[in-house]
Scaffold this motif. Structure first.
Motif, PDB file in Angstrom:
ATOM      1  N   ARG A   1     -13.035  -3.781   0.458  1.00  0.00           N
ATOM      2  CA  ARG A   1     -11.904  -4.583  -0.004  1.00  0.00           C
ATOM      3  C   ARG A   1     -11.783  -4.604  -1.533  1.00  0.00           C
ATOM      4  O   ARG A   1     -10.695  -4.290  -2.060  1.00  0.00           O
ATOM      5  CB  ARG A   1     -12.018  -6.005   0.554  1.00  0.00           C
ATOM      6  N   PRO A   2     -12.836  -4.921  -2.297  1.00  0.00           N
ATOM      7  CA  PRO A   2     -12.658  -4.947  -3.757  1.00  0.00           C
ATOM      8  C   PRO A   2     -12.384  -3.570  -4.353  1.00  0.00           C
ATOM      9  O   PRO A   2     -11.627  -3.458  -5.324  1.00  0.00           O
ATOM     10  CB  PRO A   2     -13.980  -5.534  -4.272  1.00  0.00           C
ATOM     11  N   ILE A   3     -12.976  -2.529  -3.772  1.00  0.00           N
ATOM     12  CA  ILE A   3     -12.740  -1.178  -4.306  1.00  0.00           C
ATOM     13  C   ILE A   3     -11.280  -0.783  -4.099  1.00  0.00           C
ATOM     14  O   ILE A   3     -10.613  -0.273  -5.008  1.00  0.00           O
ATOM     15  CB  ILE A   3     -13.693  -0.168  -3.639  1.00  0.00           C
ATOM     16  N   PHE A   4     -10.775  -1.022  -2.886  1.00  0.00           N
ATOM     17  CA  PHE A   4      -9.397  -0.640  -2.593  1.00  0.00           C
ATOM     18  C   PHE A   4      -8.415  -1.501  -3.392  1.00  0.00           C
ATOM     19  O   PHE A   4      -7.389  -1.006  -3.878  1.00  0.00           O
ATOM     20  CB  PHE A   4      -9.134  -0.769  -1.091  1.00  0.00           C
ATOM     21  N   LYS A   5      -8.739  -2.782  -3.550  1.00  0.00           N
ATOM     22  CA  LYS A   5      -7.868  -3.660  -4.325  1.00  0.00           C
ATOM     23  C   LYS A   5      -7.796  -3.213  -5.777  1.00  0.00           C
ATOM     24  O   LYS A   5      -6.716  -3.207  -6.391  1.00  0.00           O
ATOM     25  CB  LYS A   5      -8.367  -5.098  -4.230  1.00  0.00           C
ATOM     26  N   LEU A   6      -8.943  -2.809  -6.337  1.00  0.00           N
ATOM     27  CA  LEU A   6      -8.961  -2.311  -7.712  1.00  0.00           C
ATOM     28  C   LEU A   6      -8.143  -1.032  -7.836  1.00  0.00           C
ATOM     29  O   LEU A   6      -7.385  -0.854  -8.802  1.00  0.00           O
ATOM     30  CB  LEU A   6     -10.410  -2.065  -8.150  1.00  0.00           C
ATOM     31  N   LEU A   7      -8.270  -0.152  -6.841  1.00  0.00           N
ATOM     32  CA  LEU A   7      -7.509   1.096  -6.855  1.00  0.00           C
ATOM     33  C   LEU A   7      -6.006   0.812  -6.840  1.00  0.00           C
ATOM     34  O   LEU A   7      -5.240   1.420  -7.610  1.00  0.00           O
ATOM     35  CB  LEU A   7      -7.911   1.955  -5.654  1.00  0.00           C
ATOM     36  N   LEU A   8      -5.580  -0.118  -5.998  1.00  0.00           N
ATOM     37  CA  LEU A   8      -4.161  -0.467  -5.945  1.00  0.00           C
ATOM     38  C   LEU A   8      -3.690  -1.058  -7.268  1.00  0.00           C
ATOM     39  O   LEU A   8      -2.576  -0.774  -7.728  1.00  0.00           O
ATOM     40  CB  LEU A   8      -3.906  -1.462  -4.808  1.00  0.00           C
ATOM     41  N   ARG A   9      -4.541  -1.869  -7.888  1.00  0.00           N
ATOM     42  CA  ARG A   9      -4.155  -2.489  -9.163  1.00  0.00           C
ATOM     43  C   ARG A   9      -3.972  -1.426 -10.247  1.00  0.00           C
ATOM     44  O   ARG A   9      -3.028  -1.488 -11.051  1.00  0.00           O
ATOM     45  CB  ARG A   9      -5.233  -3.490  -9.586  1.00  0.00           C
TER      46      ARG A   9
ATOM     47  N   ILE B   1       0.854  -1.189   0.000  1.00  0.00           N
ATOM     48  CA  ILE B   1       0.000   0.000   0.000  1.00  0.00           C
ATOM     49  C   ILE B   1       0.887   1.234   0.000  1.00  0.00           C
ATOM     50  O   ILE B   1       1.763   1.375   0.865  1.00  0.00           O
ATOM     51  CB  ILE B   1      -0.927   0.004   1.229  1.00  0.00           C
ATOM     52  N   PRO B   2       0.714   2.152  -0.956  1.00  0.00           N
ATOM     53  CA  PRO B   2       1.540   3.366  -0.962  1.00  0.00           C
ATOM     54  C   PRO B   2       1.195   4.270   0.214  1.00  0.00           C
ATOM     55  O   PRO B   2       0.090   4.213   0.762  1.00  0.00           O
ATOM     56  CB  PRO B   2       1.165   4.028  -2.298  1.00  0.00           C
ATOM     57  N   LYS B   3       2.123   5.113   0.593  1.00  0.00           N
ATOM     58  CA  LYS B   3       1.904   5.985   1.755  1.00  0.00           C
ATOM     59  C   LYS B   3       0.973   7.158   1.439  1.00  0.00           C
ATOM     60  O   LYS B   3       0.438   7.780   2.368  1.00  0.00           O
ATOM     61  CB  LYS B   3       3.240   6.495   2.297  1.00  0.00           C
ATOM     62  N   HIS B   4       0.799   7.456   0.167  1.00  0.00           N
ATOM     63  CA  HIS B   4      -0.119   8.528  -0.226  1.00  0.00           C
ATOM     64  C   HIS B   4      -1.041   8.037  -1.346  1.00  0.00           C
ATOM     65  O   HIS B   4      -0.608   7.286  -2.228  1.00  0.00           O
ATOM     66  CB  HIS B   4       0.639   9.763  -0.725  1.00  0.00           C
ATOM     67  N   LEU B   5      -2.272   8.453  -1.299  1.00  0.00           N
ATOM     68  CA  LEU B   5      -3.222   8.270  -2.385  1.00  0.00           C
ATOM     69  C   LEU B   5      -3.776   9.637  -2.769  1.00  0.00           C
ATOM     70  O   LEU B   5      -4.307  10.350  -1.913  1.00  0.00           O
ATOM     71  CB  LEU B   5      -4.371   7.346  -1.960  1.00  0.00           C
ATOM     72  N   PHE B   6      -3.589  10.001  -4.022  1.00  0.00           N
ATOM     73  CA  PHE B   6      -4.051  11.300  -4.513  1.00  0.00           C
ATOM     74  C   PHE B   6      -3.485  12.451  -3.674  1.00  0.00           C
ATOM     75  O   PHE B   6      -4.156  13.440  -3.397  1.00  0.00           O
ATOM     76  CB  PHE B   6      -5.579  11.355  -4.532  1.00  0.00           C
TER      77      PHE B   6
END
Length: 457
Positions: A237-245, A212-217
């Motif tokens: 979980r699926p939303i965050f996983k998609l965002l990371l992908r 998981i990166p330390k910053h998002l947007f």
């Protein structure tokens, strides 16, 4: 043999003046519960003082939770701090906290507790100066990262083997081929130091991780999660996983194994530098070690590497060395404590800070310290309320995982979901009739603190 006289105190003994011990001290001080506090090091701060013998701290160490979501309750970190403060800023902040609330007065530094034993309805505390002290309660708050865990592998190695607890400066890697074993948050940090300084850097892993990166947007990730919509796990979980992908792509391209667990089922690997170094070939992933063979390390895929230094970032064994093991119910190397703090079988022997969580530990310390202090206060001033909580200690068996099936390991058996924990504490406070933490609750205590220069830079 001459028996050492015992000094009897009617108050509480706090062992340790790191973040957990200071949190307990502030809570007790607010309610006027008398206490003494012992710290074996020369000043407050615990692991965050890099000069303390045995600390796991290293020069590149930073908080893995961000400034705005971390820290003690109602004592925010300064805006001048980085989004993810380094260890020197955290040490200054912790010492400023102790000074702000007048906590130093009750702390005896350079004093080691050598033993705690039950004595009637109280506890005898032995100090390294040979004195014995009787207290009605003892709070063990000496932390979990002091005893390095080093695995054993077949074969013999002619190079250097160390645990990450001995690592301090990236310059230690120069001119060496380095293998980091383990990829927790400290292992990932140190791997990045090795990538930038060693002749060659490798990381041995047994399983894949969700990075998981330390910053998002542009916003610290935990702050983004805390202030965004609070979704149920089946949606989050699926939303965050998609965002990371979308942001990171397929991490197996860089040699990281596919995770064998779902997102959030293990302690998060919060790191933004590791992928950079993997992408640039500065560090390489290797599987688990199969054997050591002279100057070479053999891996389970059959590959080998010539290595000068093996650094085990493999965690720590939890101990409370001054308390006999039978006083706590140890399971898989973890003390089984109600709400992570209350001993079910030995009255008024507490552990504070013996937990793993997916949120800021400092804030959790304050919430449980608030409950602990009110319980100790009520033992003398509202015994019926204290007795009601005694029944909960004996009978309540809450599930604090938040519906998350954490990885089946000793580490994750003591893991709690912070949101679930806070909700359960709220129910207990309401049921017993105790106060919640509220802004301004400690203002009077702070106003009464002696005027002095706070902290050290």
């Amino acid at each position: 043999m001459v028996r050492t006289p015992e000094v009897v105190h009617r108050g509480v003994c706090i062992i340790g003046a790191g973040p957990a011990g200071l949190s307990a001290a502030r809570a007790l001080r607010r309610l006027g519960v008398p206490y003494d506090q012992y710290e074996r090091h020369s000043d407050v701060g615990g692991i965050w003082d890099i000069d303390n013998p045995g600390t796991p701290m290293y020069e590149s160490a930073h908080f893995i939770s961000s400034r705005k979501t971390s820290g003690f309750f109602d004592f925010p970190m300064p805006d001048s701090f980085a989004d993810y403060p380094g260890h020197r800023q955290i040490l200054k902040y912790t010492r400023d906290f102790a000074a702000a609330y007048g906590l130093r007065e009750a702390i005896r530094c350079n004093c080691t507790v050598t033993g705690v034993e039950q004595a009637g309805d109280g506890w005898t505390v032995r100090l390294d100066d040979g004195t014995h002290h009787r207290y009605r309660a003892v709070v063990c708050a000496t932390g979990t990262t002091w005893i390095p865990r080093i695995p054993r592998h077949p074969g013999a190695f002619t190079g250097e083997i160390r645990h990450s607890g001995s690592f301090r400066d990236p310059a230690e890697f120069r001119g060496k081929r380095v293998l980091i074993v383990g990829l927790g948050n400290s292992g990932a940090d140190i791997a990045c130091d090795a990538a930038a300084n060693a002749d060659a850097a490798f990381v041995s892993v047994r399983r894949g991780y969700h990075v998981i990166p330390k910053h998002l947007f542009g916003i610290p990730t935990d702050e983004f999660g805390a202030h965004g919509p609070q979704l149920p796990l089946r949606l989050e979980r699926p939303i965050f996983k998609l965002l990371l992908r979308v942001l990171q792509g397929d991490l197996t391209r860089y040699g990281l194994p596919e995770p064998d667990h779902k997102l959030f089922e293990s302690h998060p690997l919060l790191n933004s530098q590791l992928l950079h170094h993997l992408q640039h070939g500065d560090v390489a992933i290797r599987p688990d070690i199969a054997a050591l063979d002279g100057s070479r390390v053999r891996f389970t895929d059959g590959g080998t590497e010539e290595i000068d230094l093996i650094l085990y970032a493999t965690g720590y064994d939890w101990t409370i060395p001054y308390v006999p093991d039978e006083y706590f119910e140890w399971q898989d190397g973890r003390p089984e404590l109600y709400l992570t703090a209350f001993n079910r079988s030995h009255h008024n022997l507490f552990g504070l800070g013996y937990l793993e969580t997916n949120s800021s530990a400092y804030t959790l310390f304050d919430h449980i310290s608030n409950v602990l202090a009110q319980y100790l206060h009520d033992q003398e001033h509202a015994p019926a309320r204290a007795a009601a909580f005694d029944r909960l200690i004996a009978e309540d068996r809450p599930r604090l995982s938040g519906g998350i099936s954490f990885v089946d390991s000793a580490r994750h058996r003591s893991y709690i979901d912070a949101r679930t924990y806070h909700r359960h504490l709220a129910k207990i406070r309401k049921r017993i009739g105790w106060q919640n933490l509220t802004p301004g609750m400690f203002d009077q205590l702070r106003a009464q603190a002696p005027a002095r220069k706070a902290g050290v830079a």
